[in-house]
Design an enzyme around this catalytic site. Structure first.
Site, PDB file in Angstrom:
ATOM      1  N   TYR A  96     -79.866  26.863  -6.003  1.00  0.00           N
ATOM      2  CA  TYR A  96     -79.807  28.217  -6.556  1.00  0.00           C
ATOM      3  C   TYR A  96     -79.781  29.233  -5.417  1.00  0.00           C
ATOM      4  O   TYR A  96     -79.030  30.203  -5.460  1.00  0.00           O
ATOM      5  CB  TYR A  96     -81.008  28.471  -7.480  1.00  0.00           C
ATOM      6  N   ASN A 117     -74.919  30.586 -19.343  1.00  0.00           N
ATOM      7  CA  ASN A 117     -73.544  30.096 -19.266  1.00  0.00           C
ATOM      8  C   ASN A 117     -73.083  29.609 -20.645  1.00  0.00           C
ATOM      9  O   ASN A 117     -73.644  28.661 -21.182  1.00  0.00           O
ATOM     10  CB  ASN A 117     -73.511  28.958 -18.235  1.00  0.00           C
ATOM     11  N   CYS A 125     -72.552  24.509 -14.347  1.00  0.00           N
ATOM     12  CA  CYS A 125     -73.875  24.922 -13.879  1.00  0.00           C
ATOM     13  C   CYS A 125     -74.765  23.725 -13.557  1.00  0.00           C
ATOM     14  O   CYS A 125     -75.764  23.874 -12.846  1.00  0.00           O
ATOM     15  CB  CYS A 125     -74.547  25.857 -14.879  1.00  0.00           C
ATOM     16  N   HIS A 126     -74.393  22.539 -14.022  1.00  0.00           N
ATOM     17  CA  HIS A 126     -75.172  21.344 -13.675  1.00  0.00           C
ATOM     18  C   HIS A 126     -75.103  21.038 -12.182  1.00  0.00           C
ATOM     19  O   HIS A 126     -75.927  20.304 -11.661  1.00  0.00           O
ATOM     20  CB  HIS A 126     -74.716  20.130 -14.501  1.00  0.00           C
ATOM     21  N   GLU A 156     -70.595  12.211 -11.562  1.00  0.00           N
ATOM     22  CA  GLU A 156     -69.788  12.806 -10.500  1.00  0.00           C
ATOM     23  C   GLU A 156     -70.099  12.228  -9.125  1.00  0.00           C
ATOM     24  O   GLU A 156     -69.451  12.575  -8.146  1.00  0.00           O
ATOM     25  CB  GLU A 156     -70.010  14.324 -10.479  1.00  0.00           C
TER      26      GLU A 156
END
Length: 159
Positions: A96, A117, A125-126, A156
């Site tokens: 962040y 979001n 945002c993850h 990912e």
């Protein structure tokens, strides 16, 4: 983002969570992670198949970028954060604080914009994590939502 099932054009069960999809004028307006289990349905709405196909393509190849028409409604600051989120590549994370420094803001303000979001996953945002751990997700610091974040980051290759 909070909605009611009557406002979704579709509810689709994906491996990470059931997802409620809201479109407006053929563009994705909101995507909401729903609790399990959910009854699937799809309305015949312009743009819906493109959203579902894009999510399926991401599941097949997490490096594949989303290329969808979005109708994001937020403050100018939120839109700035959401744009910055879309620039974080799959498989990467920022804290962040790092994202806040990139856009000239504070970590808490970035976290608030992430929480608000309207299209998580598509506006990823993850990929924003805490300095010492995953941080929160979708306004929660644990439970199902944090498990979704963990699943997406593993998918990912970021965890």
């Amino acid at each position: 983002m909070s909605g009611t099932t009557q406002s979704y054009q579709a509810v689709v069960n994906f491996p990470f969570a059931p997802v409620g999809i809201i479109l407006s004028k053929g563009r994705l307006k909101a995507l909401e992670y729903l609790p399990r289990p959910q009854h699937e349905y799809r309305n015949n709405v312009s743009g819906l198949n493109a959203v579902i196909d894009a999510i399926q393509a991401y599941l097949d190849d997490p490096k594949r970028a989303f290329d969808l028409g979005l109708l994001l409604e937020g403050t100018p600051f939120q839109c700035r954060v959401w744009q910055a989120l879309q620039e974080i590549p799959s498989g990467s994370t920022l804290t962040y604080g790092e994202l806040a420094r990139q856009i000239g803001s504070g970590a808490r303000a970035v976290g608030n914009a992430c929480r608000d979001n309207p299209c998580p996953l598509i506006v990823p945002c993850h990929r924003v994590v805490g300095k010492a751990g995953l941080g929160g997700f979708a306004g929660e610091r644990g439970g199902e939502k944090l498990e979704i974040k963990r699943w997406l980051l593993k998918h990912e290759g970021a965890l």
